[in-house]
Design a protein around this motif. Structure first.
Motif, short mmCIF file in Angstrom:
data_model
loop_
_atom_site.label_atom_id
_atom_site.label_comp_id
_atom_site.label_asym_id
_atom_site.label_seq_id
_atom_site.Cartn_x
_atom_site.Cartn_y
_atom_site.Cartn_z
N UNK A 22 42.34 -22.79 45.29
CA UNK A 22 40.81 -22.79 45.99
C UNK A 22 40.63 -23.59 47.05
N UNK A 23 39.92 -23.19 48.32
CA UNK A 23 39.47 -23.92 49.20
C UNK A 23 38.38 -24.60 49.28
N UNK A 277 43.97 -29.01 50.51
CA UNK A 277 43.75 -29.55 51.78
C UNK A 277 44.55 -28.80 52.74
N UNK A 278 44.24 -28.83 53.81
CA UNK A 278 44.79 -28.18 55.13
C UNK A 278 45.65 -28.93 55.81
N UNK A 279 46.53 -28.41 56.95
CA UNK A 279 47.40 -29.16 57.77
C UNK A 279 46.48 -29.72 58.76
N UNK A 293 46.53 -20.50 55.09
CA UNK A 293 48.07 -21.23 55.25
C UNK A 293 48.01 -22.28 54.08
N UNK A 294 47.09 -23.12 53.77
CA UNK A 294 46.89 -23.92 52.98
C UNK A 294 46.99 -23.37 51.35
N UNK A 298 50.34 -23.65 48.67
CA UNK A 298 50.25 -24.21 47.66
C UNK A 298 50.80 -23.22 46.50
N UNK A 299 50.15 -22.03 46.95
CA UNK A 299 50.91 -20.95 45.72
C UNK A 299 52.29 -20.77 45.61
#
Length: 418
Positions: A22-23, A277-279, A293-294, A298-299
């Protein structure tokens, strides 16, 4: 048609052996917000959607939110109380459903206005808590936050009609993001879960944020699971892990490696959901592409991890479990009403968050990162913990604090050192 159930969706994915990712995504432009939800749903991952709200809505400054929307000023989240309900329904129409539930994330100590707005839109999943959304984010008196969360729990519980099962996630496992020994994070998450259940919620999730020691993190999630089983029988529940909440790696490589470690932690500890969390985390507000992308990173990492067999993970004889259990049961013994018990605990210093500056926090406890990477107590204040919990009389200097705060960043960035 069966109403969407956030907890039910996660439970079904978990039963299939899949981690839900989840974002934290939130945009003030309704078209951009809808696109974010669409692309989250389409990601190569098992996902749920998020409406993360803006800071004005968080603090109930709706006049400022209205002015920003009227003038076309971008906000740092979706102003759910400002956009007309018809606009928000357009954002959700054809997206929110049994195959893709949406959660509202907000950060408000007094969220009555937010919960009223999300319920009016047909949403019924959100998160926070009387302690976890008060002490880190506001100067609101804890007593006011407890009263507000009693109210919103009642609002959500009453919405559980016609097959709807409202869901509430405790943010207790994420207090201040870092440098908080896991036993307190576990205890707060469990106590807020009990608070929710005693105020009528039948579906809850309990959180834990990735910290500085993978081994200690696995012990913490095991402790969280065990205490939830003891204190929340008959309640639909799952565990959610947060990717590291502190100073994030500045390099793309380091950030994605840390996220992958969080995904493996979630699977290997038996958690059902991961907040990513993202890059871009160290540099700017993430874009939709950053979030996708995150999610997909993660998946992929989750698919390489192995969920533990029953009894194969850390047991309940860990230091984290012993400390968390002592904290939880000490607080619950203070008063039959969990909200009153929480207030008494903070008033007496029986709950005390290191480095937290809120006026209702005693501020007597201190922690440090030991040589093995574990977070330990250097001063337990009035916490009901054995003296053996104090690893050593280490006085933390400002330089020590800065070094501790950046440990994870330096560990994962190329050329960094612990």
């Amino acid at each position: 048609m069966t109403p969407p159930s956030f907890g039910g969706f996660v439970a079904r994915a978990h039963a299939r052996g899949e981690l839900v990712v989840q974002p934290r995504m939130g945009f003030s432009d309704p078209r951009l917000m809808r696109e974010g939800l669409e692309r989250t749903r389409a990601a190569e991952a098992v996902t749920v959607g998020t409406l993360t709200l803006d800071s004005y809505t968080r603090v109930n400054d709706l006049a400022a939110a209205r002015l920003a929307v009227a003038e076309g000023v971008p906000l740092n989240g979706y102003p759910i109380c400002t956009h007309a309900p018809a606009v928000s329904r357009t954002v959700l129409d054809g997206i929110h459903g049994t195959g893709f539930p949406v959660q509202v994330r907000h950060g408000s100590a007094r969220p009555e206005h937010i919960v009223a707005a999300l319920l009016a839109l047909g949403l019924d999943a959100t998160e926070g808590g009387p302690v976890s959304y008060c002490l880190p984010y506001s100067r609101t008196p804890l007593s006011e936050a407890v009263a507000a969360w009693r109210t919103v729990c009642g609002m959500l519980a009453r919405a559980g009609t016609d097959g709807r099962v409202p869901h509430l996630e405790s943010f207790g496992g994420c207090m201040l993001g870092q440098l908080c020994p896991p036993s307190v994070l576990v205890a707060l998450s469990v106590l807020e879960g009990v608070f929710f259940a005693r105020h009528g919620l039948r579906s809850v999730s309990l959180s834990y944020a990735q910290q500085t020691s993978p081994e200690q993190d696995r012990e913490a999630v095991a402790a969280l699971d065990a205490l939830a089983g003891e204190l929340l029988p008959g309640v639909d529940r799952h565990l959610v892990v947060y990717a590291y909440m502190g100073v994030y790696p500045a390099s793309r490589t380091g950030a994605l490696r840390l996220l992958e470690a969080a995904a493996r932690l979630a699977v290997e500890s038996g958690a059902a959901r991961l907040i990513v969390k993202t890059a871009a985390e160290a540099h700017r507000i993430p874009t939709i592409a950053d979030n996708v992308e995150a999610l997909e990173t993660a998946a992929r990492a989750a698919r390489t991890a192995v969920r533990p067999a029953a009894g194969a993970g850390p047991g309940v004889d860990s230091e984290v479990y012993a400390e968390a259990r002592a904290l939880v049961h000490t607080v619950l013994a203070l008063h039959d009403d969990v909200g009153e018990a929480l207030l008494l605990a903070f008033r007496r210093g029986l709950l005390d968050i290191p480095f937290c500056l809120h006026p209702d926090n005693a501020g007597r406890t201190r922690s440090f990162i030991d040589t093995d990477g574990r977070l330990r107590w250097s001063d337990t204040g009035r916490l009901p913990l054995a003296r053996t919990a104090v690893a050593g009389a280490r006085k933390l200097t400002s330089a020590d604090l800065l070094t501790a705060l950046t440990r994870v960043q330096r560990t994962y960035d190329p050329g960094g050192t612990r």
